[in-house]
Scaffold this motif. Structure first.
Motif, PDB file in Angstrom:
ATOM      1  N   ARG A  68       0.833  -1.197   0.000  1.00  0.00           N
ATOM      2  CA  ARG A  68       0.000   0.000   0.000  1.00  0.00           C
ATOM      3  C   ARG A  68       0.875   1.257   0.000  1.00  0.00           C
ATOM      4  NH1 ARG A  68      -1.414   4.419   0.311  1.00  0.00           N
ATOM      5  NH2 ARG A  68      -2.944   5.506   1.586  1.00  0.00           N
ATOM      6  N   SER A  69       1.976   1.207   0.733  1.00  0.00           N
ATOM      7  CA  SER A  69       2.875   2.360   0.790  1.00  0.00           C
ATOM      8  C   SER A  69       3.548   2.612  -0.551  1.00  0.00           C
ATOM      9  CB  SER A  69       3.934   2.149   1.876  1.00  0.00           C
ATOM     10  OG  SER A  69       3.334   2.024   3.145  1.00  0.00           O
ATOM     11  N   GLY A  70       3.918   1.541  -1.242  1.00  0.00           N
ATOM     12  CA  GLY A  70       4.533   1.707  -2.559  1.00  0.00           C
ATOM     13  C   GLY A  70       3.579   2.358  -3.539  1.00  0.00           C
ATOM     14  N   PHE A  71       2.359   1.844  -3.607  1.00  0.00           N
ATOM     15  CA  PHE A  71       1.358   2.455  -4.475  1.00  0.00           C
ATOM     16  C   PHE A  71       1.052   3.878  -4.026  1.00  0.00           C
ATOM     17  CE2 PHE A  71       0.360  -1.978  -5.635  1.00  0.00           C
ATOM     18  CZ  PHE A  71       0.241  -1.838  -7.012  1.00  0.00           C
ATOM     19  N   GLY A  72       0.991   4.079  -2.704  1.00  0.00           N
ATOM     20  CA  GLY A  72       0.675   5.405  -2.178  1.00  0.00           C
ATOM     21  C   GLY A  72       1.718   6.445  -2.533  1.00  0.00           C
ATOM     22  N   MET A  73       2.996   6.050  -2.504  1.00  0.00           N
ATOM     23  CA  MET A  73       4.068   6.971  -2.867  1.00  0.00           C
ATOM     24  C   MET A  73       3.939   7.421  -4.321  1.00  0.00           C
ATOM     25  SD  MET A  73       6.571   7.856  -0.733  1.00  0.00           S
ATOM     26  CE  MET A  73       8.036   7.877  -1.750  1.00  0.00           C
ATOM     27  N   VAL A  74       3.714   6.455  -5.207  1.00  0.00           N
ATOM     28  CA  VAL A  74       3.549   6.789  -6.623  1.00  0.00           C
ATOM     29  C   VAL A  74       2.312   7.670  -6.824  1.00  0.00           C
ATOM     30  CG1 VAL A  74       3.189   5.855  -8.938  1.00  0.00           C
ATOM     31  CG2 VAL A  74       4.728   4.686  -7.348  1.00  0.00           C
ATOM     32  N   GLY A  75       1.218   7.280  -6.184  1.00  0.00           N
ATOM     33  CA  GLY A  75      -0.015   8.046  -6.327  1.00  0.00           C
ATOM     34  C   GLY A  75       0.115   9.461  -5.800  1.00  0.00           C
ATOM     35  N   MET A  76       0.759   9.641  -4.646  1.00  0.00           N
ATOM     36  CA  MET A  76       0.926  10.971  -4.074  1.00  0.00           C
ATOM     37  C   MET A  76       1.812  11.841  -4.961  1.00  0.00           C
ATOM     38  SD  MET A  76       1.997  12.083  -0.182  1.00  0.00           S
ATOM     39  CE  MET A  76       3.562  11.212  -0.214  1.00  0.00           C
ATOM     40  N   THR A  77       2.868  11.257  -5.509  1.00  0.00           N
ATOM     41  CA  THR A  77       3.744  12.015  -6.412  1.00  0.00           C
ATOM     42  C   THR A  77       2.964  12.536  -7.617  1.00  0.00           C
ATOM     43  OG1 THR A  77       5.655  10.676  -5.758  1.00  0.00           O
ATOM     44  CG2 THR A  77       5.838  11.923  -7.798  1.00  0.00           C
ATOM     45  N   MET A  78       2.173  11.663  -8.222  1.00  0.00           N
ATOM     46  CA  MET A  78       1.385  12.065  -9.394  1.00  0.00           C
ATOM     47  C   MET A  78       0.295  13.059  -9.021  1.00  0.00           C
ATOM     48  SD  MET A  78       0.974   8.544 -11.563  1.00  0.00           S
ATOM     49  CE  MET A  78       2.328   7.925 -12.558  1.00  0.00           C
ATOM     50  N   ASN A  79      -0.362  12.824  -7.897  1.00  0.00           N
ATOM     51  CA  ASN A  79      -1.447  13.703  -7.474  1.00  0.00           C
ATOM     52  C   ASN A  79      -0.943  15.113  -7.190  1.00  0.00           C
ATOM     53  OD1 ASN A  79      -4.167  14.185  -6.870  1.00  0.00           O
ATOM     54  ND2 ASN A  79      -3.871  13.724  -4.712  1.00  0.00           N
ATOM     55  N   PHE A  80       0.145  15.209  -6.441  1.00  0.00           N
ATOM     56  CA  PHE A  80       0.719  16.523  -6.140  1.00  0.00           C
ATOM     57  C   PHE A  80       1.301  17.164  -7.397  1.00  0.00           C
ATOM     58  CE2 PHE A  80       1.691  15.890  -1.310  1.00  0.00           C
ATOM     59  CZ  PHE A  80       0.348  15.683  -1.098  1.00  0.00           C
ATOM     60  N   GLY A  81       1.934  16.328  -8.238  1.00  0.00           N
ATOM     61  CA  GLY A  81       2.501  16.864  -9.470  1.00  0.00           C
ATOM     62  C   GLY A  81       1.433  17.450 -10.376  1.00  0.00           C
ATOM     63  N   ALA A  82       0.298  16.773 -10.490  1.00  0.00           N
ATOM     64  CA  ALA A  82      -0.803  17.283 -11.313  1.00  0.00           C
ATOM     65  C   ALA A  82      -1.313  18.606 -10.766  1.00  0.00           C
ATOM     66  CB  ALA A  82      -1.928  16.253 -11.377  1.00  0.00           C
ATOM     67  N   ALA A  83      -1.380  18.719  -9.443  1.00  0.00           N
ATOM     68  CA  ALA A  83      -1.875  19.961  -8.836  1.00  0.00           C
ATOM     69  C   ALA A  83      -0.957  21.143  -9.120  1.00  0.00           C
ATOM     70  CB  ALA A  83      -2.038  19.775  -7.326  1.00  0.00           C
ATOM     71  N   THR A  84       0.344  20.877  -9.257  1.00  0.00           N
ATOM     72  CA  THR A  84       1.276  21.969  -9.535  1.00  0.00           C
ATOM     73  C   THR A  84       1.258  22.376 -11.003  1.00  0.00           C
ATOM     74  OG1 THR A  84       3.152  20.485  -9.960  1.00  0.00           O
ATOM     75  CG2 THR A  84       2.778  21.169  -7.685  1.00  0.00           C
ATOM     76  N   LEU A  85       0.833  21.466 -11.893  1.00  0.00           N
ATOM     77  CA  LEU A  85       0.885  21.729 -13.335  1.00  0.00           C
ATOM     78  C   LEU A  85      -0.447  22.196 -13.923  1.00  0.00           C
ATOM     79  CD1 LEU A  85       2.976  18.602 -14.410  1.00  0.00           C
ATOM     80  CD2 LEU A  85       3.782  20.973 -14.322  1.00  0.00           C
TER      81      LEU A  85
END
Length: 306
Positions: free
Chosen positions: A82-99
């Motif tokens: 869950r942590s592995g998927f969560g790390m990838v998901g959080m990176t993409m989610n935050f990255g999308a918010a910045t772009l």
């Protein structure tokens, strides 16, 4: 497999309320992340400070309540995945918010319901009827209208990252629902931070920097608000079915649009107002169909009267 309605913690109204609160809190988190990025703070540092406060806060919470035993688990492997998927998901989610504008990033995240249907059909080989395939077609039409890959106002990289985040949300929702059968919501959140902080710390010598007081307060807000949102999100999946509670997520679109307007003085492009109703409508159709199928399965499972 145990039916969803027989889940030992099944409390649908509480689950809906928790998910509704989570939508507001997580929209606020994305606003904080976007603001921190615009102030020049690296995404990896934002994620580090988003995760770090969770560990001492939850340890202190359990210690004060003399419930440190709640952190004991026999499912460490599940927490690690869950942590592995969560790390990838959080990176993409935050990255999308910045772009992207907040409302656009939020709407594209809603395509997670569409990905859930596709994954169920292709990976799990679950039967998928015309209603849900129609919803998939409707939702992806909305995504294309918003992203305008032929050359619109939005950066295609941002749209692609947002769609990747939606895929991860679909995968993580299933994981959280499974973990929620045996684990306390705070326990799930604690191990996500415990496993992710050391990984994020590896980047800090390269991206970490000194900040003025207002930036530190903003990073602290990311940590506290993120913890609250994650607990609410996880608790909602402990008490309710994914197909039911996900409907509440769409309220986050109101908050994301409002934050984008008030904090960043921007509104989504014209294509958003055409595509967003299609994506939201597809998600609602999927949720309605899942609800109807759940009722039918329960009716078949109930013993018939003599």
């Amino acid at each position: 497999m145990q039916p969803e309605s027989d889940h030992p913690h099944h409390r649908p109204l509480l689950a809906l309320g928790l998910r509704l609160a989570a939508a507001l809190v997580l929209a606020g988190l994305l606003a904080c992340v976007k603001l921190a990025s615009e102030r020049g703070i690296h995404l990896s540092e934002i994620m580090f400070w988003r995760q770090l406060p969770t560990i001492p806060i939850l340890l202190g919470w359990f210690a004060l309540r003399r419930q440190l035993g709640t952190l004991k688990t026999a499912r460490m492997g599940s927490h690690l995945r869950r942590s592995g998927f969560g790390m990838v998901g959080m990176t993409m989610n935050f990255g999308a918010a910045t772009l992207l504008p907040l409302a656009v990033a939020t709407t594209l995240n809603y395509s997670s319901a569409i990905f859930a249907v596709v994954l169920s059909a292709l990976v799990l080989r679950e039967p998928t009827g015309v209603w849900r395939w129609s919803a998939v077609a409707l939702g992806f039409t909305g995504v294309v209208v918003i992203a305008q890959p032929w050359g619109g106002e939005l950066p295609l990289l941002g749209a692609a990252i947002a769609l990747g985040a939606a895929l991860m949300i679909a995968l993580i929702s299933v994981q959280l629902r499974d973990l929620g059968r045996t684990e306390h919501p705070f326990t799930i959140v604690f191990y996500f931070s415990l496993f992710s902080v050391p990984v994020l710390a590896l980047a800090m010598p390269f991206v970490g920097q000194a900040h003025p007081l207002e930036d530190w307060l903003l990073l602290l807000a990311c940590g506290v608000i993120g913890l609250l949102g994650q607990v609410l999100l996880t608790a909602a999946l402990r008490y309710g079915m994914v197909a039911n509670v996900i409907v509440m997520d769409y309220s986050g679109l109101v908050w994301a649009t409002l934050f984008g307007w008030l904090v960043f003085s921007n509104l989504p492009p014209a294509s958003f107002w055409i595509g967003a109703p299609l994506v939201v409508g597809a998600g609602l159709l999927i949720a309605w169909r899942e609800h109807r199928l759940g009722l039918a399965r329960r009716a078949l499972a109930e013993p018939k009267e003599a």
